[in-house]
Design a protein around this motif. Sequence first.
Motif, PDB file in Angstrom:
ATOM      1  N   PRO A  76      35.472  91.988 -23.250  1.00 59.63           N
ATOM      2  CA  PRO A  76      36.127  90.844 -22.632  1.00 59.63           C
ATOM      3  C   PRO A  76      35.228  89.613 -22.668  1.00 59.63           C
ATOM      4  CG  PRO A  76      35.373  92.369 -20.964  1.00 59.63           C
ATOM      5  CD  PRO A  76      35.155  93.046 -22.273  1.00 59.63           C
ATOM      6  N   SER A  77      35.844  88.460 -22.810  1.00 59.98           N
ATOM      7  CA  SER A  77      35.093  87.202 -22.882  1.00 59.98           C
ATOM      8  C   SER A  77      34.641  86.783 -21.493  1.00 59.98           C
ATOM      9  CB  SER A  77      35.975  86.101 -23.485  1.00 59.98           C
ATOM     10  OG  SER A  77      35.346  84.861 -23.408  1.00 59.98           O
ATOM     11  N   ASP A  78      33.401  86.268 -21.408  1.00 58.59           N
ATOM     12  CA  ASP A  78      32.883  85.801 -20.132  1.00 58.59           C
ATOM     13  C   ASP A  78      32.490  84.317 -20.168  1.00 58.59           C
ATOM     14  OD1 ASP A  78      30.788  86.051 -21.819  1.00 58.59           O
ATOM     15  OD2 ASP A  78      29.528  87.250 -20.478  1.00 58.59           O
ATOM     16  N   CYS A 122      37.018  86.504 -30.640  1.00 61.78           N
ATOM     17  CA  CYS A 122      36.171  87.345 -31.479  1.00 61.78           C
ATOM     18  C   CYS A 122      36.568  88.800 -31.236  1.00 61.78           C
ATOM     19  CB  CYS A 122      34.698  87.139 -31.125  1.00 61.78           C
ATOM     20  SG  CYS A 122      33.559  88.194 -32.063  1.00 61.78           S
ATOM     21  N   ASN A 123      36.772  89.545 -32.346  1.00 57.37           N
ATOM     22  CA  ASN A 123      37.214  90.944 -32.205  1.00 57.37           C
ATOM     23  C   ASN A 123      36.015  91.859 -31.959  1.00 57.37           C
ATOM     24  OD1 ASN A 123      36.032  90.718 -34.669  1.00 57.37           O
ATOM     25  ND2 ASN A 123      37.711  91.621 -35.839  1.00 57.37           N
ATOM     26  N   ALA A 124      35.246  91.516 -30.916  1.00 52.25           N
ATOM     27  CA  ALA A 124      34.061  92.309 -30.584  1.00 52.25           C
ATOM     28  C   ALA A 124      34.408  93.512 -29.704  1.00 52.25           C
ATOM     29  CB  ALA A 124      33.028  91.441 -29.864  1.00 52.25           C
ATOM     30  N   HIS A 172      31.184  85.194 -25.652  1.00 47.94           N
ATOM     31  CA  HIS A 172      30.375  86.014 -24.744  1.00 47.94           C
ATOM     32  C   HIS A 172      29.026  85.352 -24.550  1.00 47.94           C
ATOM     33  CE1 HIS A 172      33.217  88.615 -26.916  1.00 47.94           C
ATOM     34  NE2 HIS A 172      33.341  89.293 -25.752  1.00 47.94           N
ATOM     35  N   LYS A 173      28.542  85.407 -23.299  1.00 46.95           N
ATOM     36  CA  LYS A 173      27.228  84.830 -23.030  1.00 46.95           C
ATOM     37  C   LYS A 173      26.141  85.583 -23.770  1.00 46.95           C
ATOM     38  CE  LYS A 173      28.579  83.371 -18.380  1.00 46.95           C
ATOM     39  NZ  LYS A 173      28.303  83.546 -16.921  1.00 46.95           N
TER      40      LYS A 173
END
Length: 594
Positions: A24-26, A19-21, A39-40
């Motif tokens: 960083p992904s968690d 996802c281009n949010a 992401h949580k």
Amino acid sequence: MAPARKALGFYNEANDWFCNAGLPSDITIVIDNVNFHLHKVMFLHISCKPFPLSSRCGKIEKLIEETQNTDQGSCTITLENIPGGANAYLVAAKFCYGVRVELTPRNIVIVYCVAGYLEMFDEYGDDNLFGRAENYFHKTVLKNWKDCMVALQSCETVMTEADNLQIISKCLKAISMMACTDPSLFGWPMMMYGRLQSPGGSILWNGINTGARIRSSESDWWFEDISYLGVPLFERLIKTMEARGIRPEKLTGAIMYYSRKYLHGLGRWQGGQSTKARSIASFSMKPAIVDQRVLLESVVKLLPEKKGKSFCRFLLALLRVALILGVNGKCQNSLERKIGMQLELATLDGLLIPTYSDSDTLYNSDCVERIINHFLTSEQTVTTFSPPSIASEVSQSSGPLRKVSKLVDSYMAEVASDVNLKPEKIRSLAEALPESSRSLNDGLVVLQVLFFEQMQLRTALAGCVNVLDNENPSTGPMNIVLSGSTAMAGQIVQRDGWVTIVRENQVMRVSMERLRSRVGELEEEFNRMRQEMKRVSRTHNSLESPWFLSRTFGNCKLLPRSSNVQEDVVESTGPATPRGSTDQPRASHHSKHR
């Protein structure tokens, strides 16, 4: 955590989705070897509300809580048996990130099921995905034939989840109700055989009324659309329609249409009947992938207890395909029993079923014998097309029994040319039906009656026959009676049905009475002729007496006759003429005076 901008969309790299949010992904969600790096919790910069997974998906939230007890950092969660797989989860993930998700009749069932699987209920967020899918399904899909058919077909990939949410049962009920209704009442505008229809029934082209009228709707307009369903859903739909009260002949027509479409070679044994496409929803539906053996076994269970010539022909064609596919014994026995119930409607070419096994015989006579046994055990009724006069003279089972006996005799005559067919099998087929089913015995009864009548007639006319036979033995009346009676008896033996024989016997009795009367008249005529001959004979004798000759000719001298004249007199068969004296020359008065 600093506010982040709203997510704009998703992109993938090989088997990974991101996802281009800008964060960083968690958390990583693994579905069928596809990784979703998400992401949580993520706050939108405008509302500052926790946005995606843990705040929208109850199942993800529970799994995150379990993993945080052991690992406070990033975590990986594997989801198994998710409805629709990775593609369905991608839709749910986009919805959690605020990406607009469009609901359509084709994806509504998948979205509905995945939303239920992920527990995306309103208690985990207002206007959540499950509520939206449920609202769209009830208010849009179930009220439109085309959308409902497309949605029902999409249930084939998520049968268990769709059943748990009662999606399939609701679609089946809606389709059953609309199949009983005029299709023009489903809403306007609607697709009607590929054209838009106006409320008045005219055809629209680019929104313009063309003035052309659509033909009156046919009762089988839905056959083609439901034929796009797989076997399990088609079977359930037929049962739902039957429970709703749709006429059995309509259900049978739909089953026959479906069978001809997917069972290869079935139409060839039904006279080349073809299916005529009249589809509304099929433009957006995919043809079903059908296992022919499973289809045939399901079709046999769905077929009602129905009788008809076309239906019997369909059953016989279905039996040929069943023997080729090698269906189970229960299915084959049920099919043979249904054929046996209406065997009197079958034709000879339908019964000539080839042997598809390793047998040496050309035709499957064992199968035909079992069908005959089923016919004998089933209840027979009088055929409705029989005339009342004939139906009242025969028993309830005699009409079909006579037809079946004739059919079996024709079958035996056809298969008897097979050199590998044992005589015991022919005898078994011949003895399968009772003796009373064949009209040949009744014909021999008729012959005995004719024989006794002829004997009585021979005794009564013995004297007359002898006289006439002396004159012309080859054309005597007794020979005429015997030859005519034999010809008529032969015609009776060749005919079918004891009713016809009895009627012919009555006609023969009348003819015999007329013949007896005619012979009596001939006898009287003969007596008159005999009296006349006696009278002529007496006259002839009186003409040849001396008294008559002396009275007629006087004492004149007769000229001596030549041998030729004597021969002519001897050969002459006519009576003697009394004009002999007048032909003699006499002297004239002129010669006397001279």
